[in-house]
Design an enzyme around this catalytic site. Sequence first.
Site, PDB file in Angstrom:
ATOM      1  CE1 TYR A  86       1.491  19.598 -26.229  1.00 16.78           C
ATOM      2  CE2 TYR A  86       0.471  21.793 -26.171  1.00 16.78           C
ATOM      3  CZ  TYR A  86       1.575  20.790 -26.139  1.00 16.78           C
ATOM      4  OH  TYR A  86       2.778  21.212 -26.167  1.00 16.78           O
ATOM      5  CD  GLU A  87      -1.165  18.308 -31.733  1.00 16.21           C
ATOM      6  OE1 GLU A  87      -1.858  17.603 -32.525  1.00 16.21           O
ATOM      7  OE2 GLU A  87      -0.846  19.442 -31.822  1.00 16.21           O
ATOM      8  N   GLY A  88      -4.200  15.220 -28.827  1.00 10.99           N
ATOM      9  CA  GLY A  88      -4.939  13.907 -28.667  1.00 10.99           C
ATOM     10  C   GLY A  88      -4.239  13.250 -27.191  1.00 10.99           C
TER      11      GLY A  88
END
Length: 577
Positions: free
Chosen positions: A434-436
């Site tokens: 997550y978050e890229g």
Amino acid sequence: MFTYVPPVDDYRFLLADTLRFDKAMADLGREVDADLAVAVLEEAGRMCAEQLHPLNRHGDEEGSRLIDGEVRTPVGFADAWRAFAEAGWASLSADPAYGGQGLPFILQLWLDEMLSATNLSFGLFPGLTRGACEAIMAHASDDLKATYLPRMVSGEWTGAMALTESGAGTDLALLKTRAAPAGDGSYAVTGQKIFISSGDHDFGGNIVHLVLARLPNAPAGVKGISLFLVPKYLPDAQGQFTVRNGMSVGALEKKMGIHAQPTCVMNYDGATGWLVGEPHRGLAAMFTMMNAERLMVGVQGLGIAGAAYQQASAYAKDRLQGRSADGDRAPVPIIEHADVRRMLLNIRAFVEGGRALAGWTALQLDRAHHHPDAAERAKADALVALLTPVVKAAFTDFGFESAVQAQQVFGGHGYIREWGMEQYVRDARIAQIYEGTNGVQAMDLVGRKLPMAGGSVVNSFFDLIQADLADHGAVPVASRTAEALDRLRQVTEGLQGASVDAAGAAAVDYLRLFALVVMGWMWTRMAVAASGEEELHRAKRIVAAYYADRVLPQAEGLATAIRAGEQAMMALPAEAF
């Protein structure tokens, strides 16, 4: 499980001896010294160890549940949140203008490490709220700031970010959520978002969602995305936030890990929201939040690695199995076996090197916000931008690898639930995604961050490291790091002007090489600072030597793979996979 011991002695060493914290604060005109910082971290560590760590396994087993459309977090979480907020931890680094304490970001990032070490699912609530506050503070109207920030900073209300849709993951250009003007300055937001951490809970108070959506007739692609503040509750006639907004939890995601964290499918059915920032500039506003979140996520990998190390090292000293190296004693604690030491030292070399790098990066962020000289602020801001994808991706990769190695120390006991090691492995895995995803972070480093200011940012950073290493050439880890830095410079030059395929083929290996070099620099600084004969100093010098002898040699293989280019990677036709 063994108890968690907050790494306060290491924080003290880093603040006083390695990072020169007092001078850094004096340069910014801030009246905070290492003694005060350590006192704050001691209290934070006590809270994490005594209140949050005991909830971790239970929270994993019970999980968050959706009952009649309402989220129920595991028993103890709501009480823990109230205690957390009332003690002021939610406001640690926030702007005093909105009720925050305004303490240096290094304390916030190391608090995040301890939160992640003791209860990652819980730690996401304050982390996401802080990120939402930063986006609102940077881009929202004064009215929205005055209405929402004080109660979010205090922890009375929480925040969440709503980007992802089922058909639009990393490619936000594909998102379909819409926002129609309501004629009174607000907007009706309609659409569905998935993977929304902290999207709902039972702590009481409002939950403020920052939602990406498209205005009518918005340009196609990412240039047509706007950002909206959409609260769970709207004000009633008396100004109290009691009116339920048109948003609901459609489901909770069933996940590999972080079971106590309510990861929601959110439905917005004409929900009332307000524009944050300029129309069609929502992605830029959201990245204010996402960049802060990426540092936090990197530290999640660090925190889990540190906690897993503590459990594995305690077990290795307690578990009796096998014979001593000379064959004279049996059974012996498995800490005597070289392979067990290899695994533990691999983890420790990352944890302590990463902790130092996280601290150094946090100090740069404080310089970017508070230094009196605009040129120094800009320089520090560029360094943070350069290091953000490295911290996010490398720390979470190393963190997951560390959790797996710590589990391996336990042998078969690591695979069963009783010892808690399998939870570390499951929880750590999400931080790489997550978050890229980490592949996206690597492409960001190679494609966006290396070319910043014509390459001057990365070259100046390399010059800073090289000068520091040259001053300490007598320390073995310094010379090994200098060799690895030479390789990093060479492959950096080779990536200038590289094709998309060549950059993509090199990116993940390049980011790992970059991280190894920067942590080698941190280990050099720690080895130099550890000049005494106390136990901590002796251990620092020994682990620095291990990093030089056993970890940094990876740089040669990574550089060789990068120089090989993309030909073998791209040769196989797609249909042959």
